[in-house]
Design a protein around this motif. Sequence first.
Motif, PDB file in Angstrom:
ATOM      1  N   LEU A 169       0.727  -1.153   0.089  1.00 30.96           N
ATOM      2  CA  LEU A 169      -0.007   0.057   0.036  1.00 30.96           C
ATOM      3  C   LEU A 169       0.767   1.297  -0.073  1.00 30.96           C
ATOM      4  O   LEU A 169       0.349   2.215  -0.639  1.00 30.96           O
ATOM      5  CB  LEU A 169      -0.950  -0.039   1.247  1.00 30.96           C
ATOM      6  CG  LEU A 169      -2.290  -0.861   1.201  1.00 30.96           C
ATOM      7  CD1 LEU A 169      -2.617  -1.159   2.419  1.00 30.96           C
ATOM      8  CD2 LEU A 169      -3.236  -0.420   0.255  1.00 30.96           C
ATOM      9  N   GLY A 170       2.018   1.139   0.896  1.00 32.05           N
ATOM     10  CA  GLY A 170       2.646   2.390   0.845  1.00 32.05           C
ATOM     11  C   GLY A 170       3.607   2.595  -0.570  1.00 32.05           C
ATOM     12  O   GLY A 170       4.004   3.718  -0.713  1.00 32.05           O
ATOM     13  N   SER A 171       3.643   1.444  -1.414  1.00 25.99           N
ATOM     14  CA  SER A 171       4.306   1.795  -2.526  1.00 25.99           C
ATOM     15  C   SER A 171       3.534   2.141  -3.872  1.00 25.99           C
ATOM     16  O   SER A 171       3.886   2.555  -4.746  1.00 25.99           O
ATOM     17  CB  SER A 171       4.807   0.453  -2.847  1.00 25.99           C
ATOM     18  OG  SER A 171       6.037   0.036  -1.989  1.00 25.99           O
ATOM     19  N   MET A 172       2.262   1.762  -3.733  1.00 26.53           N
ATOM     20  CA  MET A 172       1.158   2.131  -4.765  1.00 26.53           C
ATOM     21  C   MET A 172       1.085   3.629  -4.961  1.00 26.53           C
ATOM     22  O   MET A 172       0.982   4.611  -4.143  1.00 26.53           O
ATOM     23  CB  MET A 172      -0.402   1.535  -4.277  1.00 26.53           C
ATOM     24  CG  MET A 172      -0.399  -0.020  -4.447  1.00 26.53           C
ATOM     25  SD  MET A 172      -1.778  -0.579  -3.723  1.00 26.53           S
ATOM     26  CE  MET A 172      -1.673  -2.385  -3.862  1.00 26.53           C
ATOM     27  N   GLN A 173       1.029   3.908  -6.325  1.00 27.50           N
ATOM     28  CA  GLN A 173       0.785   5.316  -6.607  1.00 27.50           C
ATOM     29  C   GLN A 173      -0.917   5.743  -6.894  1.00 27.50           C
ATOM     30  O   GLN A 173      -1.299   5.245  -8.122  1.00 27.50           O
ATOM     31  CB  GLN A 173       1.575   5.278  -8.167  1.00 27.50           C
ATOM     32  CG  GLN A 173       3.048   5.162  -7.804  1.00 27.50           C
ATOM     33  CD  GLN A 173       3.776   5.381  -9.185  1.00 27.50           C
ATOM     34  OE1 GLN A 173       3.698   4.409 -10.176  1.00 27.50           O
ATOM     35  NE2 GLN A 173       4.813   6.078  -9.303  1.00 27.50           N
ATOM     36  N   ILE A 174      -1.400   6.071  -5.993  1.00 22.43           N
ATOM     37  CA  ILE A 174      -2.717   6.415  -6.237  1.00 22.43           C
ATOM     38  C   ILE A 174      -2.757   7.835  -6.290  1.00 22.43           C
ATOM     39  O   ILE A 174      -2.403   8.949  -5.609  1.00 22.43           O
ATOM     40  CB  ILE A 174      -3.436   6.270  -4.721  1.00 22.43           C
ATOM     41  CG1 ILE A 174      -3.247   4.771  -4.065  1.00 22.43           C
ATOM     42  CG2 ILE A 174      -4.889   6.614  -4.647  1.00 22.43           C
ATOM     43  CD1 ILE A 174      -3.848   3.838  -4.990  1.00 22.43           C
ATOM     44  N   GLY A 175      -3.657   8.128  -7.286  1.00 19.46           N
ATOM     45  CA  GLY A 175      -3.891   9.438  -7.759  1.00 19.46           C
ATOM     46  C   GLY A 175      -5.259  10.057  -7.416  1.00 19.46           C
ATOM     47  O   GLY A 175      -5.862   9.313  -6.629  1.00 19.46           O
ATOM     48  N   THR A 176      -5.625  11.133  -7.901  1.00 21.44           N
ATOM     49  CA  THR A 176      -6.956  11.779  -7.425  1.00 21.44           C
ATOM     50  C   THR A 176      -8.077  11.239  -8.088  1.00 21.44           C
ATOM     51  O   THR A 176      -9.477  11.436  -7.811  1.00 21.44           O
ATOM     52  CB  THR A 176      -6.810  13.194  -7.923  1.00 21.44           C
ATOM     53  OG1 THR A 176      -6.679  13.653  -9.364  1.00 21.44           O
ATOM     54  CG2 THR A 176      -5.922  14.166  -7.000  1.00 21.44           C
ATOM     55  N   ALA A 177      -7.803  10.075  -9.106  1.00 20.25           N
ATOM     56  CA  ALA A 177      -8.710   9.506  -9.598  1.00 20.25           C
ATOM     57  C   ALA A 177      -9.817   8.636  -8.847  1.00 20.25           C
ATOM     58  O   ALA A 177     -10.624   8.447  -8.716  1.00 20.25           O
ATOM     59  CB  ALA A 177      -8.319   8.503 -10.692  1.00 20.25           C
ATOM     60  N   VAL A 178      -8.929   8.079  -7.610  1.00 22.86           N
ATOM     61  CA  VAL A 178      -9.616   7.362  -6.780  1.00 22.86           C
ATOM     62  C   VAL A 178     -10.412   8.311  -5.556  1.00 22.86           C
ATOM     63  O   VAL A 178      -9.811   9.040  -4.931  1.00 22.86           O
ATOM     64  CB  VAL A 178      -8.566   6.514  -5.764  1.00 22.86           C
ATOM     65  CG1 VAL A 178      -9.260   5.800  -4.705  1.00 22.86           C
ATOM     66  CG2 VAL A 178      -8.077   5.393  -6.994  1.00 22.86           C
ATOM     67  N   PRO A 179     -11.663   8.213  -5.497  1.00 24.93           N
ATOM     68  CA  PRO A 179     -12.598   9.281  -4.535  1.00 24.93           C
ATOM     69  C   PRO A 179     -12.165   9.222  -3.211  1.00 24.93           C
ATOM     70  O   PRO A 179     -12.187   7.903  -2.662  1.00 24.93           O
ATOM     71  CB  PRO A 179     -14.035   8.897  -4.982  1.00 24.93           C
ATOM     72  CG  PRO A 179     -13.860   7.999  -6.028  1.00 24.93           C
ATOM     73  CD  PRO A 179     -12.766   7.463  -6.302  1.00 24.93           C
TER      74      PRO A 179
END
Length: 499
Positions: free
Chosen positions: A333-343
Motif C-alpha cells: 500500500l505504501g508503494s502504490m501510486q494512487i492519484g486523485t482518480a480514486v475518490p
Amino acid sequence: MSKSSIVERRIAPPAGLVRVGAVALLAWAWAGPVAAPARAQQAPAPADAAAKDAQNPAEDEAPKEAVDPSESQKTASLQIYLDPNIEAIRDPKKFQEIRANPVPAQEINQFKAMAASPLVAPDPALIDRVVSAMVSQMSSPRNIQAALDPSGEKNAAVVTALQSATQTLVEASFVARGARNTGFQTRYNQVLLQKLPPLFKHHFLPRIQAMIVLAQSANPDALKVLLDEIKDPKQTYWVKLWAFRGITNIKQMTNRLSAAQEAEAAKAIADQLLAGKDWPAWVQVRGLEALTALRQGYLPTSPRSADMASAAFQYLTDENLALDVRAQAALALGSMQIGTAVPRYNQAVVAYAAARVGAAILDKISDGHTENPLRSQELTTVLVGPLFQAFQGQEGVRESGLLNSPTGGKAESQKYFDAMKPAAMAAAALVGAPTGQIPAARQDLRTKTDAFKAFLDQNPPADATLFQNGPSLPAPAAADPAGQADAAAARAEAGAPRG
C-alpha cells in the motif's frame, strides 16, 4: 542515515536456512531480497536433499532479511501443510520424459561462454540444443525418482540431474544479464519461453524447477505464462510462488512492462490474493511483493473500485493472517501510486492500520522473547524492514512510502510513525541486549509498547474507510481500549512474560 537503518544495523540476521520440505527448499534455493535486484546469484539447492518431504514447510515463516519475509529459520515446531494439488502428481511414473538428444560437456561449455561474452555471436541452434537437453533431463522419471529417493539410485549424476539442469539454465540468465549480453538474452529467452511451459503440466519437481528458471529469466514476454500459472486452480502453490517472483523480477530487473500490462497484472494478482486467504504465508508474501513492485493501486478503467489497494488493505487488516504477511501488505500500500482518480482515498487509515500491525508485532516481541528470542529477532526485522518501509519508502523508488506520497495525509502518517519509533528502538535494543541487560530491556519495551498502543487507542483516524464505498477497518482493529485491557489481562493470567 535513517533511524530505520540504525535499528536494522543492531539486529544480527538469523543464521542458516529454515527446515522445509522438498518443494519449499527447491523454491527458496534461489530466493533473495526482492528490494535488491543486484543480489548475489545463488546456486540451487540439491534436488536430492530437497525432495525428502513435499508437505512440511515451516510454520509462520519469519524473515531472514528485513525485506524478504519468506526466508527464515525457525526454532518453533513445524506445521504439516498439505498442498491439495500435489497428491495427484507425486508419482514420476505417470509422466513421460520430454525427449531430446543429450549434449556433450563441450557444447555446454560453449553455451556458457556464449552467455558470458557479448562479443560471441549467439548460436540459435546450440542454444536450442542445450535448453532441449536440460528440459529432457528435468523431465526424466528416473532423474525425478532419484531426487525423491537418492538411496535407491547408485549413479550420482542421476541423483543430481535436476539440480544440474536447473543450475545450467539459471546461470545462463544470471551471467548474460551481468554481462549485458542482450543478443544472447533475447534469443535465450525466446527458447526458454517455448521449451519450459510443457513442464508446468509435469511432475511437481520439474514444474517448480522450470518456473524457477523462467522466473529468473526476467523476460517481459513471459508475463502471460506467469499469470496463467498463478490463476490456474490446479497448479501447485510452489509454482505460483515462483510465478509471483518472476513478475517481481520483470519489473525490477527490466522495467519493460507497459502501464496497461502492469495494471492488468496487478489486478490479476490482487484477485488471486483475495481468493487465496488460505494459502501458505510465504506464498501470500510473494504475491504482495509483486504488488509492491508493480505499484498499481487501481485500474485506469475503474479507479473508483481501486481493486489492488482494496485487496492489499484487506490483507493488512486481517488479524487471521501472519504478521509477516500483513507487514508486506502495508509495504504494498505504501508503494502504490494512487492519484486523485480514486475518490476520497484515505492514506491516514492505511497509516493507522500499519501502526496497528506494528503494535501487534511489538506485543509478540515483548511477550515471546523469553521463550523464543530468535522469533523476536525475526519479528523485529519485519518491523524495521517492510513495515518501516511502508512509511519511509524503499531506497531508489520514487515517491514510495506513506511519508513521501503526493496523495496527502502525510501529517497523520508521520504522527503514527513517530509514535511507533520509540517502541521499535526498544525492540531492537532487546534483541541485541547482553544477557544481563535483557530483563531491563524487556521491561522498557513493554512500557513503550503499552504507551504506543494507548496512543493508537486515543488517536484513531477520523474516517475508517479506505476510499468512497471501499473497505473499512474491521471493528476489532478500530480503537477499543476495553478490548486491549482484556487482552492484556488474559496475557498476564496466562503467565506471559512482560518484563
